[in-house]
Every structure is written in C-alpha cells, then in structure tokens.
Enzyme design. Structure first.
Site, short mmCIF file in Angstrom:
data_model
loop_
_atom_site.label_atom_id
_atom_site.label_comp_id
_atom_site.label_asym_id
_atom_site.label_seq_id
_atom_site.Cartn_x
_atom_site.Cartn_y
_atom_site.Cartn_z
N SER A 90 0.79 -1.21 0.14
CA SER A 90 0.00 0.18 -0.04
C SER A 90 1.05 1.29 -0.20
O SER A 90 1.85 1.54 0.72
CB SER A 90 -0.80 -0.03 1.13
OG SER A 90 -1.57 1.22 1.35
N GLY A 132 -3.78 3.57 1.02
CA GLY A 132 -5.08 3.80 1.89
C GLY A 132 -6.22 4.56 1.62
O GLY A 132 -6.14 5.84 1.12
N ASN A 173 9.16 8.43 4.93
CA ASN A 173 8.04 9.27 3.99
C ASN A 173 7.34 9.88 5.16
O ASN A 173 6.94 8.95 6.07
CB ASN A 173 7.38 8.46 3.01
CG ASN A 173 6.29 7.77 3.86
OD1 ASN A 173 4.95 8.25 3.78
ND2 ASN A 173 6.46 6.16 4.07
N GLY A 184 1.05 11.36 4.64
CA GLY A 184 -0.23 11.79 5.30
C GLY A 184 -1.26 11.09 4.71
O GLY A 184 -2.57 11.88 4.58
N CYS A 191 -0.36 3.82 10.88
CA CYS A 191 0.39 4.96 9.96
C CYS A 191 0.99 5.92 10.87
O CYS A 191 0.37 6.22 11.74
CB CYS A 191 -0.69 5.64 8.92
SG CYS A 191 0.28 6.75 8.04
N GLY A 217 12.12 0.07 3.34
CA GLY A 217 13.28 -0.21 2.52
C GLY A 217 14.16 -1.19 3.33
O GLY A 217 13.98 -1.64 4.38
N GLY A 260 8.62 -5.31 4.24
CA GLY A 260 9.90 -4.57 4.80
C GLY A 260 11.19 -4.89 4.26
O GLY A 260 11.91 -5.87 4.16
N GLY A 318 7.40 -2.90 -1.37
CA GLY A 318 7.16 -1.64 -1.27
C GLY A 318 7.92 -0.55 -1.84
O GLY A 318 7.96 -0.28 -3.03
C1 LIG Z 1 5.45 6.46 0.16
C2 LIG Z 1 5.02 5.31 1.15
C3 LIG Z 1 3.41 5.45 1.34
C4 LIG Z 1 3.01 4.54 2.06
N1 LIG Z 1 1.48 4.55 2.35
C5 LIG Z 1 0.80 3.45 2.95
C6 LIG Z 1 -0.45 3.46 3.26
O1 LIG Z 1 -1.58 4.43 2.84
N2 LIG Z 1 -1.15 2.60 3.90
C7 LIG Z 1 -0.29 1.51 4.61
O2 LIG Z 1 -0.97 0.68 5.20
N3 LIG Z 1 0.91 1.54 4.18
C8 LIG Z 1 1.67 2.34 3.67
N4 LIG Z 1 3.04 2.40 3.44
C9 LIG Z 1 3.81 1.45 4.11
C10 LIG Z 1 4.24 0.42 3.25
O3 LIG Z 1 2.82 -0.26 2.68
C11 LIG Z 1 5.13 -0.54 3.66
O4 LIG Z 1 4.54 -1.34 4.79
C12 LIG Z 1 6.28 -0.22 4.29
O5 LIG Z 1 6.86 0.79 3.21
C13 LIG Z 1 7.33 -1.45 4.29
O6 LIG Z 1 7.76 -2.13 3.17
P1 LIG Z 1 9.15 -1.66 2.29
O7 LIG Z 1 10.12 -1.42 3.01
O8 LIG Z 1 8.85 -2.80 1.10
O9 LIG Z 1 8.58 -0.43 1.40
C14 LIG Z 1 3.61 3.37 2.64
C15 LIG Z 1 5.16 3.67 2.35
C16 LIG Z 1 5.39 4.46 1.99
C17 LIG Z 1 7.23 4.32 1.56
#
Ligand SMILES: Cc1cc2nc3c(=O)[nH]c(=O)nc-3n(C[C@H](O)[C@H](O)[C@H](O)COP(=O)(O)O)c2cc1C
Length: 312
Positions: free
Chosen positions: A22, A47, A70, A73, A131, A218, A244, A266
């Site tokens: 997401s 979201g 990030n 919001g 969040c 990341g 993650g 993500g």
């Molecule tokens: C720019 C950005 C926006 C995100 N927006 C949401 C969101 O709207 N809802 C949510 O549950 N997680 C959101 N996340 C979290 C990601 O879905 C994920 O849980 C998190 O980034 C860890 O995975 P990654 O390390 O592969 O990015 C967001 C992450 C990023 C980087």
C-alpha cells in the site's frame, strides 16, 4: 518443471505470493505502462478514507542510506472515487485487489468498509491501523492492544470480505497486537508498516520532513521486519503477509521461511516500477535451482530453534 508459486492467505488464493504494498503502487493503474498486473499475486491500494485527503505538505519524502523516510499523510482519492473511477479499470486484470483502509475514527473505518463490501472485484481489505504520519487515527489504534481490538471488532462486523490487519512495528511487543487482532476475527496479519524515524537538515537545523518525523522503509528495516514476522508466527495461527525492504526473490524467501504465507513489495517500486515482477522471477528461479516444487512449502520452514530466542 516450473515451481508452483500459488499460495493461499486464508480464503484468498493468489497465483504467486508477491503483492505490491500500500502507498507504493498507487491504485495499480499508474503501473500499466510498465507491467502486466496479471503477473502479480496481487496489489494493495493506497489507503482509502471516507473523503479525499490531500496529505501532508512537502517535504514528504527523504532518502536514507538504505531506504527512505516518508510522511505522505495518507493522500488518497477517497473511497467513493476509488469505487467509481479506479476499481472498474482494475477489474479486467486477473490479479487480487486488496483495498487498504484508513480512518481517523472507528466510524470512518466502518464507512469505508461498508462501501467496499458492496463493490465487486475486491479480494480482501487491509486495515491500516499503523500509519505513523497522521495525527488522528493511524498508530493510535495500532499501538494499544485494547484500542486495536475495539477497531477490529467493529470492522469485522462491517464487512464480509477477508480482513487483514496491518500492524505497527512501533510497539514494545508486537505479539500483543497480533493476538488482539486474531481474537477479534482478523483473517490475516500484515506486517510491517514503517518504523518512525527522522532526518535532520543540518544547515537549517530543522527536520527535513515538514511533518518532523516520518516512516522508515526499505532494506534498512528488513532484518527488523523478518524478526517481527517470526515472533508473530509463533503468537497467532492466522496467516501472515510479510513486508519490509524486500528487493529480490531471496529477500522474499526470508519472510516466507520466517512464517509469512505471502509478501508485499513496497519501497523497491520507487527504484524500478517492475520490482515486484523481478521478485517473482527471482523467487521462481530460487525454487527451481533447489528443486523445490512449491512456494507454499517455504512458509514457516525455518529450522533453527535458536532463532526463537530473544536477543540479549
Ligand atoms: C510512500 C509510502 C506510502 C505508504 N502509504 C501507506 C498507506 O497508505 N497505507 C499503509 O498501510 N502503508 C503505507 N505504506 C507502508 C508500506 O505499505 C509498507 O508497509 C512499508 O513501506 C514497508 O515495506 P517496504 O520496506 O517494502 O517499503 C507506505 C510506504 C511508503 C514508502
């Protein structure tokens, strides 16, 4: 023979265990120039809230040595526009669409869920109770097992769709929130959301992000997220969707072995829009090279008993 990549997350069947996370993949449609959505196990939407949200003012993203911070919001088009304008364009694509849901109050979660419940083409809903970048809602629900239990309880009543609850890593003991979600009828646990962090502009002596703090994602968080996945695996019986810092097929294997049934990609989508497809290809090759017939065999297959111990 090509390995069988199909997995099940409870009642949700996926052609492979890789979804996009997401907030990192828009509503999927933005990525059509780069990949065939049918290649993905599924995609999780940005979201969705009852009304459109503009999100936080800039700066909203900053790079870190091994990932990013990030504070978007929860900018989104709102659930009505999603159902009217985005979902019809997603339906023709043969992939699982998971709707990520956000509310500032329990009533707002219910409002979004009830609307999604009536819309065809959604495989599951994922509650964002974690969040770190908004004042109301978000982590308030995700950090307190009692508040989490309450919001999951009302959400469970509001939808017939499979209910995934996305946990915050910003807690003392993630097993408590995981157990609370399971007890209230969650069908799966998604983990993790971002870790709270901060970057400082040393010349201006101010935080880089307008919000002050942001969510760290990341590769930097992968070992933390794998550890939390392993802890939750031993605390609940329902399936886990892990994420993650997954950048490669091998990274996905770590989460599967630690107990995840599926994973989400993500931050890697910001590096290359085909990141999730690369992870799928990498996973397939990893299995084939080892003669492993099915991805589902990996889930929870971690061998070492020492991994269960808490670090000193
Ligand atoms: C720019 C950005 C926006 C995100 N927006 C949401 C969101 O709207 N809802 C949510 O549950 N997680 C959101 N996340 C979290 C990601 O879905 C994920 O849980 C998190 O980034 C860890 O995975 P990654 O390390 O592969 O990015 C967001 C992450 C990023 C980087």
């Amino acid at each position: 023979m090509s390995p069988d990549l199909s997995v099940a997350v409870g009642s949700v069947r996926l052609k492979n265990p890789v979804l996009t996370a997401s907030g990192t993949f828009g509503y999927g449609l933005e990525f059509l120039p780069f990949l065939d959505l049918a290649e993905l196990g599924g995609l999780v939407t940005k979201g969705l809230s009852p009304k459109p949200r503009r999100g936080n003012p800039p700066e909203r993203i900053v790079e870190t040595p091994a990932g990013m911070l990030n504070a978007i919001g929860l900018q989104n088009v709102g659930v009505d526009a999603f159902i009217a304008e985005k979902l019809p364009l997603l339906r023709p694509h043969d992939t699982a669409v998971v709707a990520n849901v956000f509310g500032e109050t329990e009533g707002e979660y219910v409002e979004v869920l009830e609307k999604l419940d009536g819309a065809a083409g959604i495989a599951a809903v994922e509650l964002n109770v974690s969040c770190p970048n908004v004042e109301a809602g978000g982590m308030i629900f995700g950090n307190d097992p009692k508040a989490l239990a309450q919001v999951v309880r009302v959400c469970r009543r509001a939808t017939r769709l499979p209910l995934w609850v996305k946990l915050s890593p910003n807690v003392t003991d993630i097993r408590e929130t995981a157990r609370a979600a399971e007890a209230e009828g969650a069908d799966a646990i998604s983990l993790v959301n971002t870790f709270v962090g901060m970057a400082v502009n040393v010349e201006k002596r101010r935080p880089v992000l307008a919000n002050g703090s942001g969510g760290l994602s990341g590769p930097a968080i992968r070992p933390l997220a794998v550890w939390l996945t392993w802890q939750v695996r031993r605390a609940v019986k329902i399936p886990i969707v892990g994420m993650g810092g997954i950048m490669t097929g091998r990274d996905a294997v770590e989460f599967l072995l630690a107990g995840a049934s599926a994973v989400q990609v993500g931050t890697a989508n910001f590096v290359t829009p085909r990141a999730a497809v690369d992870v799928i290809d990498g996973l397939r090759a990893w299995l084939a090279e080892r003669g492993i017939k099915a991805a589902a065999e990996l889930t929870g297959a971690l061998k070492s008993a020492e991994a269960a111990s808490v670090p000193a």
